[in-house]
Motif scaffolding. Structure first.
Motif, PDB file in Angstrom:
ATOM      1  N   ARG A  71     -83.941   8.200  -5.998  1.00 50.17           N
ATOM      2  CA  ARG A  71     -84.102   9.013  -5.723  1.00 50.17           C
ATOM      3  C   ARG A  71     -84.208   9.508  -3.734  1.00 50.17           C
TER       4      ARG A  71
ATOM      5  N   PRO B 136     -87.420   8.407 -17.911  1.00 48.28           N
ATOM      6  CA  PRO B 136     -86.165   9.559 -17.550  1.00 48.28           C
ATOM      7  C   PRO B 136     -85.333   9.671 -18.326  1.00 48.28           C
TER       8      PRO B 136
ATOM      9  N   ILE C 179     -85.072  17.163   0.860  1.00 52.41           N
ATOM     10  CA  ILE C 179     -84.875  15.322  -0.284  1.00 52.41           C
ATOM     11  C   ILE C 179     -83.689  14.749   0.089  1.00 52.41           C
TER      12      ILE C 179
ATOM     13  N   ALA D  97     -93.197  15.728  -0.612  1.00 58.09           N
ATOM     14  CA  ALA D  97     -91.441  15.499  -0.094  1.00 58.09           C
ATOM     15  C   ALA D  97     -91.934  17.041   0.754  1.00 58.09           C
TER      16      ALA D  97
ATOM     17  N   LEU E  88     -93.229  13.114  -6.438  1.00 61.35           N
ATOM     18  CA  LEU E  88     -93.523  12.783  -4.983  1.00 61.35           C
ATOM     19  C   LEU E  88     -92.421  13.729  -4.409  1.00 61.35           C
ATOM     20  N   GLU E  89     -91.341  14.364  -4.737  1.00 60.98           N
ATOM     21  CA  GLU E  89     -90.453  15.146  -4.424  1.00 60.98           C
ATOM     22  C   GLU E  89     -91.355  16.645  -3.718  1.00 60.98           C
TER      23      GLU E  89
ATOM     24  N   ASP F 123     -92.418  12.879 -15.404  1.00 59.42           N
ATOM     25  CA  ASP F 123     -91.666  12.758 -14.346  1.00 59.42           C
ATOM     26  C   ASP F 123     -91.712  11.940 -12.965  1.00 59.42           C
TER      27      ASP F 123
ATOM     28  N   GLY G 239     -86.331   5.481 -10.910  1.00 62.85           N
ATOM     29  CA  GLY G 239     -86.370   6.768  -9.847  1.00 62.85           C
ATOM     30  C   GLY G 239     -86.994   6.966  -8.390  1.00 62.85           C
ATOM     31  N   PHE G 240     -88.014   6.533  -8.142  1.00 59.59           N
ATOM     32  CA  PHE G 240     -87.844   6.349  -7.027  1.00 59.59           C
ATOM     33  C   PHE G 240     -87.080   6.475  -5.840  1.00 59.59           C
TER      34      PHE G 240
ATOM     35  N   PHE H 229     -87.171   7.424  -1.805  1.00 60.39           N
ATOM     36  CA  PHE H 229     -88.636   7.149  -1.935  1.00 60.39           C
ATOM     37  C   PHE H 229     -88.119   5.986  -2.344  1.00 60.39           C
TER      38      PHE H 229
ATOM     39  N   THR I 253     -91.432  10.951 -10.721  1.00 61.68           N
ATOM     40  CA  THR I 253     -90.304  11.525  -8.881  1.00 61.68           C
ATOM     41  C   THR I 253     -91.028  12.836  -8.762  1.00 61.68           C
TER      42      THR I 253
END
Lengths: 229, 229
Positions: A122, B193, A95, B217, B213-214, B208, A118-119, A124, B210
């Motif tokens: 980070r 958050p 990331i 990724a 998503l992390e 969370d 948040g997306f 995204f 995100t």
């Protein structure tokens, strides 16, 4: 609670402590990253494993083990360099760059995700929206036009979306996943119940919001039935 | 990825294999439960650890270890009794009864959660809605009236809500958490958050989005940079 379609194995030369980066470790690295960024913003340059793990209820042994996987060894009495650690985690997780995502199924959850800061923070970005409901097609949400599923291949190629976010009903999820993969998407974040079958090389993370509520119920149940010392 | 404010310890007499039910184990038990209920609906009465874990990418060794914690030992060549296992998991997790929740912050995410069938199916009911925005107060969403935060204590006492779901901005989360706890809420599911500080005896699960998503990724990054055998 996320489940993944396959384990996250990687070869690792710097440390023999932990040859396998488990999904739990990846999750913890994400959480450390949040904390570290808070410290960075507060102008703190060095941090101990204890201070990093304690607010997250993660033991310092676990913190040190997770960070040793990155080849990052804190110095006794001095701790870890915050900037270094942030860079290491971001590059390990992949990331240290932006990721763009296509979202399918524009309901309440999709709108919440689109507005979820948040997306963006980070790295995204949601770059394309799809819906099978023709009444929604053509509408715009936060400057993004909703496209019909039939145009998925073309729009995904144009926008360069790499990840797919599925906020569709359970009954539609396998079809939508198949179409996203056919359009070139490599990773799927699925909010619908039910497991997605995909071919090797496609990653899936399933988000089951009920699992989180069940974890909470378990903790409350535990506290009320077996008081802890 | 959920983080909890303290580890989930319990005394356990039936098995010395795993004296501590970790947050990861609790999450896996939730996932097994989903699968087992699918098998039950399909009229399947016995299941092997392999068949239970495989679609979830969980090894049978791990499945057997998790289930041994419940005192449930499968019989070699025969497997586990599906109905028994469902009962065991539900009672261990404390979800062999209904739980009611109050939700604070009625935006898009809240509306998505209110319409999320999974909660109702699993015995979680949202029984009260609160918002600090006076323009929303008095409106109804899915037959529930939105109350002002000032009436929290009274409404929570009336409805008997035990859990609190926070879908408020990060800046409001600590205040709202404090008010929910003051009103008698024992467990908090936080979608904002930032970490919540609470007194002992109050459980917190932070969601969370995100982190998920992390994780995705990372998996895609891994696949593209280090092809797996």
């Amino acid at each position: 609670m996320a489940r993944q379609d396959r384990s996250a194995r990687r070869s690792h030369s710097e440390s023999s402590l932990e040859p396998r980066l488990s999904r739990a470790s990846v999750g913890r690295l994400s959480l450390y990253l949040r904390r570290l960024e808070e410290f960075q913003r507060a102008g703190i340059h060095r941090i101990s494993s204890n201070r990093l793990g304690q607010p997250l209820a993660i033991t310092d042994t676990q913190v040190r083990k997770d960070l040793a996987f990155l080849g990052r060894l804190g110095q006794p009495g001095i701790g870890y360099d915050v900037d270094d650690l942030i860079g290491s985690i971001r590059s390990t997780l992949g990331i240290d760059r932006c990721w763009s995502a296509a979202l399918v199924g524009v309901g309440n959850l999709a709108r919440a995700l689109l507005r979820y800061n948040g997306f963006i923070e980070r790295g995204f970005r949601i770059v394309a929206l799809f819906d099978s409901d023709l009444r929604k097609v053509g509408q715009a949400v936060d400057d993004l036009t909703i496209y019909p599923v039939s145009r998925m291949k073309e729009i995904i190629a144009t926008t360069g979306a790499e990840l797919g976010i599925l906020t569709v009903p359970a009954s539609a999820v396998q079809n939508v996943a198949d179409e996203l993969v056919a359009a070139g998407i490599k990773g799927l974040l699925n909010f619908a119940p039910g497991l997605i079958r995909t071919r090797p090389g496609i990653s899936v993370v399933n988000v089951d919001l009920t699992v989180q509520l069940e974890q909470l119920a378990f903790l409350v149940h535990l506290t009320s039935t077996e008081p802890l010392s």
